[in-house]
Design an enzyme around this catalytic site. Structure first.
Site, PDB file in Angstrom:
ATOM      1  N   GLU A  98      21.711  37.054  47.028  1.00 59.93           N
ATOM      2  CA  GLU A  98      22.693  37.820  46.233  1.00 59.93           C
ATOM      3  C   GLU A  98      22.300  37.777  44.769  1.00 59.93           C
ATOM      4  O   GLU A  98      21.945  36.718  44.242  1.00 59.93           O
ATOM      5  CB  GLU A  98      24.105  37.208  46.314  1.00 59.93           C
ATOM      6  N   GLU A 139      27.322  29.946  50.480  1.00 66.08           N
ATOM      7  CA  GLU A 139      27.904  29.227  49.343  1.00 66.08           C
ATOM      8  C   GLU A 139      28.949  28.186  49.748  1.00 66.08           C
ATOM      9  O   GLU A 139      30.147  28.335  49.427  1.00 66.08           O
ATOM     10  CB  GLU A 139      28.541  30.232  48.361  1.00 66.08           C
TER      11      GLU A 139
HETATM   12  O1  IFM Z   1      31.666  38.611  46.066  1.00 65.76           O
HETATM   13  C1  IFM Z   1      31.068  37.359  45.978  1.00 65.76           C
HETATM   14  C2  IFM Z   1      30.439  36.979  47.310  1.00 65.76           C
HETATM   15  O2  IFM Z   1      31.355  36.995  48.344  1.00 65.76           O
HETATM   16  C3  IFM Z   1      29.847  35.593  47.231  1.00 65.76           C
HETATM   17  N1  IFM Z   1      28.990  35.455  46.085  1.00 65.76           N
HETATM   18  C4  IFM Z   1      29.458  35.921  44.808  1.00 65.76           C
HETATM   19  C5  IFM Z   1      29.996  37.333  44.927  1.00 65.76           C
HETATM   20  C6  IFM Z   1      30.486  37.837  43.555  1.00 65.76           C
HETATM   21  O3  IFM Z   1      31.498  37.017  43.090  1.00 65.76           O
END
Ligand code: IFM
Length: 438
Positions: free
Chosen positions: A349, A166
């Site tokens: 994710e 990200e």
């Molecule tokens: O915890 C975070 C992660 O580190 C990166 N993506 C989003 C998750 C939830 O906010």
């Protein structure tokens, strides 16, 4: 009811974590400080001034955590390397740090779990921050050296690599909105840091091709479904622009070797400089995109905002983060990504934070089971619609340090009692175990 056997044979199910969020052992075995150690120790930057000093103590409990994943029946595990653990000053090697990741990888392989390694999940060595951090163009070469070293060390056993997690968060939350380390508030800096992150990514991909001949490498972006928050034509217009600001801005350079034109124009009209060099490095071919998907974002036209938009509240049910639950957005974004970039995808994710409590030794997170089921269904629909999705990683294996929110948000399928470090499988973990057997 959705079943595992509905998915393609080689589709992998895993869980994801990140070094600073779970490892703890902040001062142990030669680890150096990261920007997050320094930021979280500044008063007022995180919920209750909480830090990742101990987190889930995974550094000491990794064997138990791997065993939990094995018991659930997971195929894969996505974790990140702490750059300051293996290179405390960003460049010199700390053997004890590397030993930890060697032990972790070996433990995973022995348990039959495929490791997916992220090289950078926001914990920049503080020593490099002191040299300008992501604002310093040399950072790309420091990152290349670090990446090359990790490919050499783990590449014989790790075949799936993600360069950055990200970059939108690293640059926009870290350098423009000030919510994440290092806490700056300057849009020009966010544009420079984005570019240096993408350059670092490109150099790491170049090195990967030289070092690991039989693996795959990709980039993970947070993918936001942007929708207009009202029916004014201007709001439709800004929704399309914001989609390019947050999504295409981080994907287009990697595939097409350029930023989206409308956004370059928008920034330039505001007097901002958009760096436009090194696109041949940035667009070194990759093997997949990682997709981190959580919610949709509503935007409306706002004549008082410098970029012409503000955020609006939606009326769908929300998670503990205040994020709307919107599985359809996952389907839409998978299809959009396929049509625009034509690359294989992993959902690196997806998950939900909720008000989990232990009652009679049990955590009943039925809402999380529903969330996961609905998102699994959308992934399957996307696959049926022709999108090449190869895997799905739940965020997260366990409750952990949720950055500025400290430990107040619980995303795990495994509950962590932070007083005792006891791990308790939530109902969602039990459900997942059954699902994976089905
Ligand atoms: O915890 C975070 C992660 O580190 C990166 N993506 C989003 C998750 C939830 O906010």
């Amino acid at each position: 009811m959705i079943r595992r056997s509905d998915f393609p044979k080689n589709f992998c199910f895993g869980t994801a974590t990140a070094s600073y969020q779970i490892e703890g052992a902040a001062d142990e075995d030669g680890r150096g400080p990261s920007i997050w150690d320094v930021f979280s120790h500044m008063p007022g930057k995180t919920f209750n001034d909480e830090t990742g000093d101990i987190a889930c103590d995974h550094y000491h409990r990794y064997k138990e955590d791997v065993q939990i994943m094995k018991d659930i029946g997971l195929d894969a595990y996505r974790f990140s390397i702490s750059w300051p653990r293996v290179m405390p000053d960003g460049k010199s090697i700390n053997q004890k740090g590397i030993d930890f990741y060697n032990r972790l990888v070996d433990e995973l392989l022995e348990a039959g779990i495929t490791p997916f390694v992220t090289l950078y999940h926001w914990d920049l060595p503080y020593a490099l921050h002191e040299k300008g951090g992501w604002l310093n163009p040399d950072i790309a070469m420091y990152f290349r050296a670090y990446a090359t070293f990790m490919f050499d060390e783990l590449g014989d056993r790790v075949k799936h690599w993600i360069t950055l997690n990200e970059p939108w968060c690293s640059s926009f939350l870290g350098y423009f909105m000030g919510e994440h380390a290092p806490g700056h508030q300057n849009l020009q800096e966010a544009l420079i840091t984005t570019h240096n992150l993408l350059r670092a990514h490109g150099y790491a991909v170049q090195s990967f091709r030289e070092e690991v001949k039989d693996g795959e490498v990709g980039l993970t972006n947070v993918v936001m479904k942007i929708e207009p928050g009202d029916s004014r034509p201007e709001s439709f217009f800004v929704a399309s622009l914001v989609d390019k600001i947050v999504n295409a801005w981080f994907h287009d350079p990697v595939i097409f070797g350029s930023y989206p034109e409308e956004v370059v124009k928008t920034y330039s009209e505001k007097g901002l400089q958009v760096p436009l060099d090194d696109f041949s490095i940035i667009s070194n071919p990759i093997d997949f995109f990682g997709v981190n998907y959580y919610t949709r974002t509503l935007v409306v036209y706002d004549e008082n905002d410098p970029l012409g938009f503000s955020y609006a509240q939606g009326d769908l049910p929300k998670t503990d983060m205040g994020w709307e639950i919107y599985p359809q957005g996952l389907f839409d974004m998978l299809v959009n990504l396929k049509e625009r970039y034509r690359l294989p995808l992993y959902i690196t994710e997806n998950g939900i934070a909720g008000p989990d409590k232990v009652e009679n030794g049990r955590v009943s997170d039925t809402y999380r089971i529903e969330y996961l089921e609905k998102h699994f269904e959308k992934v399957l629909e996307a696959i049926e619609a022709g999108v090449d999705v190869r895997g799905y990683f739940i965020w997260s294996l366990m409750d952990n340090f949720e950055w500025a929110h400290g430990y107040s948000k619980r995303f795990g399928i495994v509950y962590i009692d932070y007083n005792t470090q006891k791990r308790i499988l939530k109902d969602s973990a039990m459900w997942l175990k059954e699902f994976l057997r089905s």
